[in-house]
Write an enzyme that holds these catalytic residues in place. Structure first.
Site, PDB file in Angstrom:
ATOM      1  CD  GLU A  76      -3.102   3.833  -4.749  1.00  0.00           C
ATOM      2  OE1 GLU A  76      -4.188   3.519  -4.688  1.00  0.00           O
ATOM      3  OE2 GLU A  76      -2.052   3.247  -4.417  1.00  0.00           O
ATOM      4  NE  ARG A  93      -4.253  -1.546   0.314  1.00  0.00           N
ATOM      5  CZ  ARG A  93      -4.490  -2.709  -0.364  1.00  0.00           C
ATOM      6  NH1 ARG A  93      -3.562  -2.844  -1.250  1.00  0.00           N
ATOM      7  NH2 ARG A  93      -5.337  -3.443  -0.246  1.00  0.00           N
ATOM      8  CG  HIS A 103      -3.909  -0.035  -6.313  1.00  0.00           C
ATOM      9  ND1 HIS A 103      -3.997   0.523  -5.190  1.00  0.00           N
ATOM     10  CD2 HIS A 103      -3.721  -1.394  -6.086  1.00  0.00           C
ATOM     11  CE1 HIS A 103      -4.353  -0.503  -4.240  1.00  0.00           C
ATOM     12  NE2 HIS A 103      -4.193  -1.598  -4.795  1.00  0.00           N
TER      13      HIS A 103
HETATM   14  P1  NAP Z   1      -0.743 -11.946   4.357  1.00  0.00           P
HETATM   15  O1  NAP Z   1      -0.894 -13.258   3.934  1.00  0.00           O
HETATM   16  O2  NAP Z   1      -1.914 -11.654   5.414  1.00  0.00           O
HETATM   17  O3  NAP Z   1       0.339 -11.170   4.711  1.00  0.00           O
HETATM   18  C1  NAP Z   1       0.545 -10.125   5.220  1.00  0.00           C
HETATM   19  C2  NAP Z   1       2.054 -10.211   5.855  1.00  0.00           C
HETATM   20  O4  NAP Z   1       2.327  -8.888   6.519  1.00  0.00           O
HETATM   21  C3  NAP Z   1       2.217 -11.489   6.865  1.00  0.00           C
HETATM   22  O5  NAP Z   1       3.186 -12.322   6.700  1.00  0.00           O
HETATM   23  C4  NAP Z   1       2.831 -10.682   8.128  1.00  0.00           C
HETATM   24  O6  NAP Z   1       3.836 -11.244   8.733  1.00  0.00           O
HETATM   25  C5  NAP Z   1       3.180  -9.110   7.621  1.00  0.00           C
HETATM   26  N1  NAP Z   1       2.942  -8.276   8.672  1.00  0.00           N
HETATM   27  C6  NAP Z   1       1.672  -7.725   9.173  1.00  0.00           C
HETATM   28  N2  NAP Z   1       2.265  -6.769  10.094  1.00  0.00           N
HETATM   29  C7  NAP Z   1       3.363  -6.661  10.056  1.00  0.00           C
HETATM   30  C8  NAP Z   1       4.473  -5.705  10.739  1.00  0.00           C
HETATM   31  N3  NAP Z   1       4.232  -4.518  11.700  1.00  0.00           N
HETATM   32  N4  NAP Z   1       5.684  -5.865  10.333  1.00  0.00           N
HETATM   33  C9  NAP Z   1       6.275  -6.653   9.213  1.00  0.00           C
HETATM   34  N5  NAP Z   1       5.198  -7.359   8.814  1.00  0.00           N
HETATM   35  C10 NAP Z   1       4.036  -7.542   9.063  1.00  0.00           C
HETATM   36  O7  NAP Z   1      -1.570 -11.098   3.142  1.00  0.00           O
HETATM   37  P2  NAP Z   1      -1.151 -11.109   1.803  1.00  0.00           P
HETATM   38  O8  NAP Z   1      -2.375 -11.800   0.919  1.00  0.00           O
HETATM   39  O9  NAP Z   1       0.102 -11.420   1.249  1.00  0.00           O
HETATM   40  O10 NAP Z   1      -1.564  -9.452   1.095  1.00  0.00           O
HETATM   41  C11 NAP Z   1      -0.378  -8.505   1.777  1.00  0.00           C
HETATM   42  C12 NAP Z   1      -0.899  -7.188   1.422  1.00  0.00           C
HETATM   43  O11 NAP Z   1      -0.743  -6.967   0.048  1.00  0.00           O
HETATM   44  C13 NAP Z   1      -2.359  -6.524   1.621  1.00  0.00           C
HETATM   45  O12 NAP Z   1      -2.598  -6.342   3.139  1.00  0.00           O
HETATM   46  C14 NAP Z   1      -2.305  -5.785   0.600  1.00  0.00           C
HETATM   47  O13 NAP Z   1      -2.134  -4.454   1.290  1.00  0.00           O
HETATM   48  C15 NAP Z   1      -1.308  -5.775  -0.519  1.00  0.00           C
HETATM   49  N6  NAP Z   1      -1.861  -6.214  -1.895  1.00  0.00           N
HETATM   50  C16 NAP Z   1      -1.967  -5.125  -2.575  1.00  0.00           C
HETATM   51  C17 NAP Z   1      -2.329  -5.228  -4.129  1.00  0.00           C
HETATM   52  C18 NAP Z   1      -2.022  -4.397  -5.046  1.00  0.00           C
HETATM   53  O14 NAP Z   1      -2.939  -4.326  -6.054  1.00  0.00           O
HETATM   54  N7  NAP Z   1      -0.940  -3.865  -5.115  1.00  0.00           N
HETATM   55  C19 NAP Z   1      -3.055  -6.576  -4.104  1.00  0.00           C
HETATM   56  C20 NAP Z   1      -3.460  -7.624  -3.010  1.00  0.00           C
HETATM   57  C21 NAP Z   1      -2.787  -7.112  -1.737  1.00  0.00           C
HETATM   58  P3  NAP Z   1       3.900 -11.426  10.409  1.00  0.00           P
HETATM   59  O15 NAP Z   1       2.612 -11.544  11.029  1.00  0.00           O
HETATM   60  O16 NAP Z   1       4.763 -12.413  10.546  1.00  0.00           O
HETATM   61  O17 NAP Z   1       4.419 -10.113  10.755  1.00  0.00           O
END
Ligand code: NAP
Length: 315
Positions: A263, A234, A281
């Site tokens: 954005e 994000r 995005h």
């Molecule tokens: P996910 O499986 O829940 O992974 C999120 C990761 O963030 C977890 O591994 C978690 O690791 C880590 N995290 C949370 N808090 C943290 C902290 N304080 N410090 C460091 N790491 C932290 O989610 P996902 O499906 O991979 O998606 C991740 C993100 O990608 C979404 O939340 C969204 O914002 C973004 N995204 C963007 C797009 C786009 O179009 N560009 C599309 C989809 C998603 P730990 O719990 O071990 O800390």
């Protein structure tokens, strides 16, 4: 279910709108510029909100909808949904995990290659007739074998790691705790340590109060003048003003960015830089994935209103 009021917060997907229209009484929020008048008239009938990564369900909206039972987000990230308030009010929340993982990871790799190999600049070079006029394009930087550091080794972070491994890139990561499943990936306990030990730094974590501006001046300095930042998380994960000045001053090697702090606003200084690749995005923006996301939103709503288990519950 036709009488159940569903509020869609902004335009997000035509197929989703059509399918919601078939099943529910769909209200398109953007068709009602007088929000307060709309809420006064319809709030009691609205039992579900469908939001996305731009407009979700904040505290004001939740408080204005006394009959709200479920927020079904057309996104995996839930930074635009007030989760504590939903928990307090026993409002269910769902998102669209897994179905978009591959697309977002593919885009991350695409941004890495496009940034290092200057694909956008080479495209402009050919289209602009510069190849004929000026001769061969300048040399660029190799991607295969570069060390990749990932912030957040979740679903998307892991998918990026697997892809980068196929390019012989050594993988390291930072998250709140080491992951037992990723023994071949080196864990660093701070983002600065991670940035000091990789050449490409990728943001793939969730946006929370803790991770806002997780990439700041100190992290950028640790990555260094040859380093590249990739953001498919994000916009607010990066202190954008710091990123722009580091790029303009040559303290950072490049950036591939799919997301921005304000954005669709993008800092205009970035438009002048050839070592930056910009995307609007579009991480999950393929026909296949957006349809799968829409089906998941609908599936969650149907499950909720038929008293069945939610497909992808968060709250
Ligand atoms: P996910 O499986 O829940 O992974 C999120 C990761 O963030 C977890 O591994 C978690 O690791 C880590 N995290 C949370 N808090 C943290 C902290 N304080 N410090 C460091 N790491 C932290 O989610 P996902 O499906 O991979 O998606 C991740 C993100 O990608 C979404 O939340 C969204 O914002 C973004 N995204 C963007 C797009 C786009 O179009 N560009 C599309 C989809 C998603 P730990 O719990 O071990 O800390």
């Amino acid at each position: 279910m036709e009488s159940i009021g569903v509020l869609m917060t902004c335009p997000m997907n035509t197929y989703l709108e059509q399918e919601l229209d078939k099943r529910f009484k769909l209200f398109r929020f953007w068709h009602f510029p007088q929000e307060q008048t709309f809420l006064k008239e319809h709030s009691a009938t609205i039992r579900a909100v469908v939001g996305n990564a731009s407009i979700g369900a904040n505290a004001n909206l939740i408080d204005a909808l006394p009959s709200l039972e479920i927020v079904s987000s057309f996104s995996v990230g839930l930074d635009k949904v007030d989760l504590p308030k939903c928990k307090d009010k026993r409002i269910r929340v769902t998102n669209t995990p897994d179905v978009l993982t591959e697309d977002v990871a593919d885009l991350a790799i695409g941004l890495m290659i496009a940034t290092l190999r200057r694909l956008c600049e080479s495209d402009r070079y050919v289209r602009g007739g510069l190849w004929k006029k000026k001769g061969d394009f300048k040399l660029t930087s190799k991607f295969s074998g570069k060390s990749v550091g990932i912030i957040g080794l979740g679903r998307i972070g892991l998918a990026i790691a697997k892809r980068a491994e196929a390019f012989d890139c050594p993988i390291s990561y930072y998250s709140r705790s080491p992951k037992a499943t990723s023994k071949s990936y080196k864990y660093y306990p701070t983002v600065v340590d991670l940035a000091s030990n990789c050449e490409i730094l990728v943001v793939a974590c969730a946006l929370t109060e803790e991770t806002r501006h997780i990439i700041n001046r100190e992290v950028i300095d640790a990555l260094g003048a040859e380093g590249v930042v990739i953001n498919i998380g994000r916009g607010p994960h990066i202190d954008e003003a710091e990123l722009v000045s580091a790029l303009v001053e040559g303290r950072l090697g490049g950036a591939g960015l799919d997301v921005f702090e304000n954005e669709p606003g993008v800092p205009e200084q970035l438009f002048e830089l050839e070592n930056v690749v910009l995307a609007p995005h579009v991480g999950s923006g393929t026909n296949e994935t957006r349809k799968a996301m829409a089906d998941l939103v609908i599936g969650n709503l149907e499950a909720h209103f038929l008293n069945k288990p939610l497909l992808t519950p968060v709250v």
